[in-house]
Design a protein around this motif. Structure first.
Motif, short mmCIF file in Angstrom:
data_model
loop_
_atom_site.label_atom_id
_atom_site.label_comp_id
_atom_site.label_asym_id
_atom_site.label_seq_id
_atom_site.Cartn_x
_atom_site.Cartn_y
_atom_site.Cartn_z
N PHE A 177 0.85 -1.20 0.00
CA PHE A 177 0.00 0.00 0.00
C PHE A 177 0.88 1.24 0.00
CE2 PHE A 177 -2.59 3.27 2.11
CZ PHE A 177 -3.76 3.18 1.38
N MET A 178 0.48 2.27 -0.78
CA MET A 178 1.23 3.52 -0.80
C MET A 178 0.45 4.56 0.01
SD MET A 178 2.56 5.85 -3.96
CE MET A 178 1.06 6.77 -4.22
N VAL A 179 1.02 4.98 1.13
CA VAL A 179 0.39 5.98 2.00
C VAL A 179 0.60 7.36 1.38
CG1 VAL A 179 0.39 7.04 4.29
CG2 VAL A 179 0.76 4.57 4.07
N GLU A 180 -0.48 8.11 1.22
CA GLU A 180 -0.39 9.48 0.71
C GLU A 180 -0.53 10.49 1.83
OE1 GLU A 180 -3.35 9.69 -2.35
OE2 GLU A 180 -2.13 8.51 -3.74
N ASP A 181 -1.28 10.13 2.85
CA ASP A 181 -1.49 11.03 3.98
C ASP A 181 -1.89 10.16 5.16
OD1 ASP A 181 -1.68 13.42 5.37
OD2 ASP A 181 -3.75 13.80 4.75
N GLU A 182 -1.60 10.64 6.35
CA GLU A 182 -2.02 9.87 7.52
C GLU A 182 -2.46 10.83 8.61
OE1 GLU A 182 1.55 8.56 10.51
OE2 GLU A 182 1.80 8.00 8.42
N CYS A 183 -3.49 10.42 9.32
CA CYS A 183 -3.99 11.18 10.45
C CYS A 183 -4.61 10.16 11.40
CB CYS A 183 -5.03 12.21 10.02
SG CYS A 183 -5.70 13.14 11.41
N VAL A 184 -3.98 9.98 12.54
CA VAL A 184 -4.47 9.02 13.51
C VAL A 184 -5.21 9.78 14.60
CG1 VAL A 184 -3.82 7.24 15.18
CG2 VAL A 184 -2.57 7.44 13.02
N GLU A 185 -6.46 9.42 14.82
CA GLU A 185 -7.29 10.06 15.83
C GLU A 185 -7.69 9.02 16.87
OE1 GLU A 185 -10.49 12.14 13.88
OE2 GLU A 185 -9.14 12.90 12.34
N ILE A 186 -7.24 9.21 18.09
CA ILE A 186 -7.50 8.27 19.17
C ILE A 186 -8.48 8.92 20.13
CG2 ILE A 186 -6.47 6.89 21.01
CD1 ILE A 186 -3.79 7.52 19.18
N VAL A 187 -9.64 8.31 20.28
CA VAL A 187 -10.71 8.88 21.10
C VAL A 187 -10.73 8.18 22.45
CG1 VAL A 187 -13.20 9.25 21.23
CG2 VAL A 187 -12.03 9.41 19.03
N GLY A 188 -10.90 8.95 23.49
CA GLY A 188 -10.96 8.42 24.85
C GLY A 188 -11.38 9.51 25.81
N LEU A 189 -10.87 9.46 27.03
CA LEU A 189 -11.20 10.46 28.05
C LEU A 189 -9.93 11.14 28.55
CD1 LEU A 189 -13.86 8.58 30.20
CD2 LEU A 189 -14.25 10.53 28.69
N CYS A 190 -9.97 12.47 28.59
CA CYS A 190 -8.84 13.23 29.12
C CYS A 190 -8.79 13.06 30.65
CB CYS A 190 -8.97 14.70 28.74
SG CYS A 190 -10.29 15.58 29.60
N PRO A 191 -7.68 13.44 31.28
CA PRO A 191 -7.57 13.28 32.74
C PRO A 191 -8.68 13.98 33.52
CG PRO A 191 -5.42 13.72 31.80
CD PRO A 191 -6.42 13.90 30.68
N GLN A 192 -9.10 15.18 33.10
CA GLN A 192 -10.16 15.89 33.82
C GLN A 192 -11.50 15.17 33.72
OE1 GLN A 192 -7.93 17.60 31.80
NE2 GLN A 192 -6.79 18.35 33.57
N CYS A 193 -11.83 14.66 32.53
CA CYS A 193 -13.10 13.95 32.35
C CYS A 193 -13.09 12.60 33.07
CB CYS A 193 -13.43 13.82 30.87
SG CYS A 193 -13.85 15.42 30.12
N GLN A 194 -11.93 11.99 33.20
CA GLN A 194 -11.84 10.75 33.97
C GLN A 194 -12.14 11.01 35.44
OE1 GLN A 194 -8.29 8.28 33.27
NE2 GLN A 194 -7.99 9.52 31.41
N LYS A 195 -11.72 12.18 35.94
CA LYS A 195 -11.99 12.54 37.34
C LYS A 195 -13.48 12.78 37.55
CE LYS A 195 -7.53 14.70 38.07
NZ LYS A 195 -6.82 15.98 38.13
N ILE A 196 -14.12 13.41 36.56
CA ILE A 196 -15.55 13.71 36.65
C ILE A 196 -16.38 12.43 36.58
CG2 ILE A 196 -17.50 14.81 35.46
CD1 ILE A 196 -15.46 16.95 34.51
N ASN A 197 -15.96 11.49 35.74
CA ASN A 197 -16.70 10.26 35.54
C ASN A 197 -15.74 9.07 35.62
OD1 ASN A 197 -18.50 8.30 34.85
ND2 ASN A 197 -19.05 9.14 32.86
N PRO A 198 -15.28 8.71 36.83
CA PRO A 198 -14.28 7.65 36.97
C PRO A 198 -14.76 6.29 36.48
CG PRO A 198 -15.08 8.35 39.12
CD PRO A 198 -15.68 9.28 38.11
N ASP A 199 -16.07 6.04 36.49
CA ASP A 199 -16.59 4.76 36.01
C ASP A 199 -16.38 4.59 34.51
OD1 ASP A 199 -17.41 4.15 38.56
OD2 ASP A 199 -19.44 4.93 38.23
N ALA A 200 -16.38 5.68 33.76
CA ALA A 200 -16.23 5.62 32.29
C ALA A 200 -14.78 5.36 31.90
CB ALA A 200 -16.72 6.91 31.66
N ALA A 201 -13.83 5.64 32.79
CA ALA A 201 -12.41 5.51 32.46
C ALA A 201 -12.04 4.08 32.14
CB ALA A 201 -11.55 6.04 33.60
N GLY A 202 -12.75 3.11 32.66
CA GLY A 202 -12.42 1.71 32.42
C GLY A 202 -13.16 1.11 31.23
N ASP A 203 -13.95 1.93 30.52
CA ASP A 203 -14.75 1.43 29.40
C ASP A 203 -13.91 0.86 28.27
OD1 ASP A 203 -16.96 2.20 30.78
OD2 ASP A 203 -17.46 3.91 29.49
#
Length: 175
Positions: free
Chosen positions: A147-173
């Motif tokens: 495969f010939m890569v022309e462009d790449e953009c990796v987007e990793i979705v999760g929870l930032c440290p502040q949102c993990q503090k607000i909703n600690p149960d979601a951090a283990g999802d």
């Protein structure tokens, strides 16, 4: 640029330093390349750097409308904003977050690099990563499949440290 172990981009801080630094770098890059950083392009870049949250073109349009001088009823047309965004993208001053159809400032516009991001699914805060190993893994996988890569953009979705503090149960999802 942020590294994978540096979460400082998620911390709350005064963004005026980020804005000033981005505008200074943009001025320097445009001067070196004999480009014109118009007042509108500057303003759009400044708005993008007001937070570490990607902004869409129509949000930028609204921000520009609000910033107009009293009595100035002229509105900036969508194509004008898109042209400003295209200029900023073309010259590496911002990145496009494809999954959000939005834009974020580039932490290292003077350095040619691929785009990799951590994006908080709760607050949309986004941190750009400097992780050459990601690009190396993509290049190796592409090579092995032909495969010939022309462009790449990796987007990793999760929870930032502040949102993990607000909703600690979601951090283990996601594991």
């Amino acid at each position: 640029m942020k590294t994978a172990t540096d979460t400082s981009g998620f911390e709350q801080h005064n963004h005026s330093h980020c804005i000033n630094k981005a505008l200074q770098e943009a001025d320097l890059i445009c001067q070196q390349k004999s480009l014109r950083l118009t007042p509108l392009r500057r303003q759009v870049l400044g708005y993008i750097w007001q937070s570490h949250k990607p902004l869409g073109a129509y949000t930028l349009l609204e921000m520009l409308a609000v910033s107009r001088a009293p009595g100035n009823n002229s509105r900036v047309a969508p194509p004008t904003v898109y042209r400003a965004l295209e200029f900023l993208l073309e010259h590496g001053l911002i990145h496009r977050i494809a999954s959000l159809n939005a834009y974020i400032g580039c932490c290292s516009p003077s350095d040619k690099h691929q785009s990799h991001f951590f994006i908080c699914r709760h607050c949309n805060s986004t941190v750009e990563l400097a992780t050459p190993a990601i690009s190396a893994a993509i290049a190796q996988s592409a090579k092995s499949t032909g495969f010939m890569v022309e462009d790449e953009c990796v987007e990793i979705v999760g929870l930032c440290p502040q949102c993990q503090k607000i909703n600690p149960d979601a951090a283990g999802d996601i594991e």
